[in-house]
Write a protein that holds these residues in place. Structure first.
Motif, PDB file in Angstrom:
ATOM      1  N   LEU A 192      -2.579  31.746  -3.264  1.00  0.00           N
ATOM      2  CA  LEU A 192      -3.586  32.462  -2.713  1.00  0.00           C
ATOM      3  C   LEU A 192      -3.081  33.727  -3.558  1.00  0.00           C
ATOM      4  O   LEU A 192      -2.051  34.133  -3.115  1.00  0.00           O
ATOM      5  CB  LEU A 192      -4.111  32.955  -1.701  1.00  0.00           C
ATOM      6  N   SER A 193      -3.262  35.006  -3.888  1.00  0.00           N
ATOM      7  CA  SER A 193      -2.879  36.089  -3.904  1.00  0.00           C
ATOM      8  C   SER A 193      -2.428  37.100  -2.921  1.00  0.00           C
ATOM      9  O   SER A 193      -2.970  37.154  -2.221  1.00  0.00           O
ATOM     10  CB  SER A 193      -3.851  36.438  -5.385  1.00  0.00           C
ATOM     11  N   SER A 194      -1.474  37.392  -2.962  1.00  0.00           N
ATOM     12  CA  SER A 194      -0.806  37.930  -1.687  1.00  0.00           C
ATOM     13  C   SER A 194      -2.178  39.466  -2.046  1.00  0.00           C
ATOM     14  O   SER A 194      -1.685  39.938  -0.030  1.00  0.00           O
ATOM     15  CB  SER A 194       0.440  39.105  -2.511  1.00  0.00           C
ATOM     16  N   ASP A 195      -2.935  40.222  -2.731  1.00  0.00           N
ATOM     17  CA  ASP A 195      -4.567  40.815  -2.064  1.00  0.00           C
ATOM     18  C   ASP A 195      -4.850  39.919  -0.985  1.00  0.00           C
ATOM     19  O   ASP A 195      -5.292  40.499  -0.147  1.00  0.00           O
ATOM     20  CB  ASP A 195      -5.297  40.951  -3.053  1.00  0.00           C
ATOM     21  N   VAL A 196      -5.272  39.080  -1.415  1.00  0.00           N
ATOM     22  CA  VAL A 196      -6.457  38.325  -0.967  1.00  0.00           C
ATOM     23  C   VAL A 196      -5.599  37.809   0.883  1.00  0.00           C
ATOM     24  O   VAL A 196      -6.107  38.234   1.786  1.00  0.00           O
ATOM     25  CB  VAL A 196      -6.623  37.022  -1.111  1.00  0.00           C
ATOM     26  N   LEU A 197      -4.376  37.315   0.404  1.00  0.00           N
ATOM     27  CA  LEU A 197      -3.533  37.226   2.144  1.00  0.00           C
ATOM     28  C   LEU A 197      -3.634  38.719   2.657  1.00  0.00           C
ATOM     29  O   LEU A 197      -3.524  38.393   4.115  1.00  0.00           O
ATOM     30  CB  LEU A 197      -2.278  36.973   1.450  1.00  0.00           C
ATOM     31  N   GLU A 198      -2.944  39.664   2.170  1.00  0.00           N
ATOM     32  CA  GLU A 198      -3.287  40.356   2.980  1.00  0.00           C
ATOM     33  C   GLU A 198      -4.634  40.327   3.356  1.00  0.00           C
ATOM     34  O   GLU A 198      -4.865  41.807   4.905  1.00  0.00           O
ATOM     35  CB  GLU A 198      -2.805  42.088   2.271  1.00  0.00           C
ATOM     36  N   ALA A 199      -5.746  40.667   2.580  1.00  0.00           N
ATOM     37  CA  ALA A 199      -6.997  41.014   3.099  1.00  0.00           C
ATOM     38  C   ALA A 199      -7.545  40.234   4.351  1.00  0.00           C
ATOM     39  O   ALA A 199      -8.313  40.647   5.081  1.00  0.00           O
ATOM     40  CB  ALA A 199      -9.039  41.365   2.004  1.00  0.00           C
ATOM     41  N   GLU A 200      -7.236  39.076   4.630  1.00  0.00           N
ATOM     42  CA  GLU A 200      -7.404  37.407   5.597  1.00  0.00           C
ATOM     43  C   GLU A 200      -6.711  37.858   6.494  1.00  0.00           C
ATOM     44  O   GLU A 200      -5.551  37.888   6.259  1.00  0.00           O
ATOM     45  CB  GLU A 200      -7.614  36.519   4.983  1.00  0.00           C
ATOM     46  N   THR A 201      -7.156  37.396   7.714  1.00  0.00           N
ATOM     47  CA  THR A 201      -6.237  37.296   8.965  1.00  0.00           C
ATOM     48  C   THR A 201      -6.300  35.484   8.871  1.00  0.00           C
ATOM     49  O   THR A 201      -6.507  34.970   8.405  1.00  0.00           O
ATOM     50  CB  THR A 201      -7.351  37.880  10.494  1.00  0.00           C
ATOM     51  N   PRO A 202      -5.255  35.711   9.663  1.00  0.00           N
ATOM     52  CA  PRO A 202      -4.289  34.035   9.669  1.00  0.00           C
ATOM     53  C   PRO A 202      -5.587  33.135   9.966  1.00  0.00           C
ATOM     54  O   PRO A 202      -5.970  32.140   9.220  1.00  0.00           O
ATOM     55  CB  PRO A 202      -3.377  34.209  10.758  1.00  0.00           C
TER      56      PRO A 202
END
Length: 163
Positions: free
Chosen positions: A4-14
């Motif tokens: 997962l890209s860091s941008d996707v991880l930042e936009a999504e919650t756990p």
């Protein structure tokens, strides 16, 4: 581990990441003796050891390297990570409060000549990185034991920094 890209991880919650992984957190497993599942101290959450407990209460048992393969034990460690997440969710109310997973202690019920403890505990570590991204990267010990309570295959405890 998923890429997962860091941008996707930042936009999504756990919670979003758990859903995308097809994981529904079970009820927090109850303590099996005279202890509590978690303790808050300052901005740290200490999680008691959890094991590979299925939602129906069934525990995975056996000796890794004898009657349990590394691949099976990896899956058991991942399941244990899900149980740790269930305790975190119950304790915090929202997994977005996790600032960082600080430390894991992974214990493997292993036969004496077994030497691949890190590969087993990666089941939990990989899950935490999938759920929290870089916040899930942690310090860790992965060690072998001659036995664990109830002959479970793995037990993992954690320390988590919280907001």
């Amino acid at each position: 581990m998923s890429e997962l890209s860091s941008d996707v991880l930042e936009a999504e919650t756990p919670a979003d990441r758990l859903a995308s992984l097809g994981i529904t957190l079970p009820a927090s497993p109850p303590p099996v003796a005279n202890f509590v599942t978690h303790v808050f101290e300052d901005r740290l959450l200490y999680l008691s050891g959890q094991g590979p407990r299925e939602a129906d209460g069934r525990m995975h048992r056996g000796k890794v390297g004898a009657d349990v393969s590394v691949e099976e034990a990896y899956a058991h460690a991942r399941l244990t990570g899900i149980n740790l997440l269930a305790v975190m969710q119950e304790a915090l109310g929202d997994l977005t409060r996790v600032r960082r997973v600080v430390k894991l202690l992974g214990m493997v019920n292993a036969e004496p000549d077994f030497a691949d403890h890190p590969a087993v505990i990666n089941g939990c570590s990989d899950l935490l990185v999938e759920v929290f991204g870089d916040k899930g990267r942690h310090a860790r010990s992965a060690v072998g034991f001659g036995s664990l309570p109830g002959r479970i295959t793995v037990e993992i405890e954690a320390i988590v920094a919280i907001d």
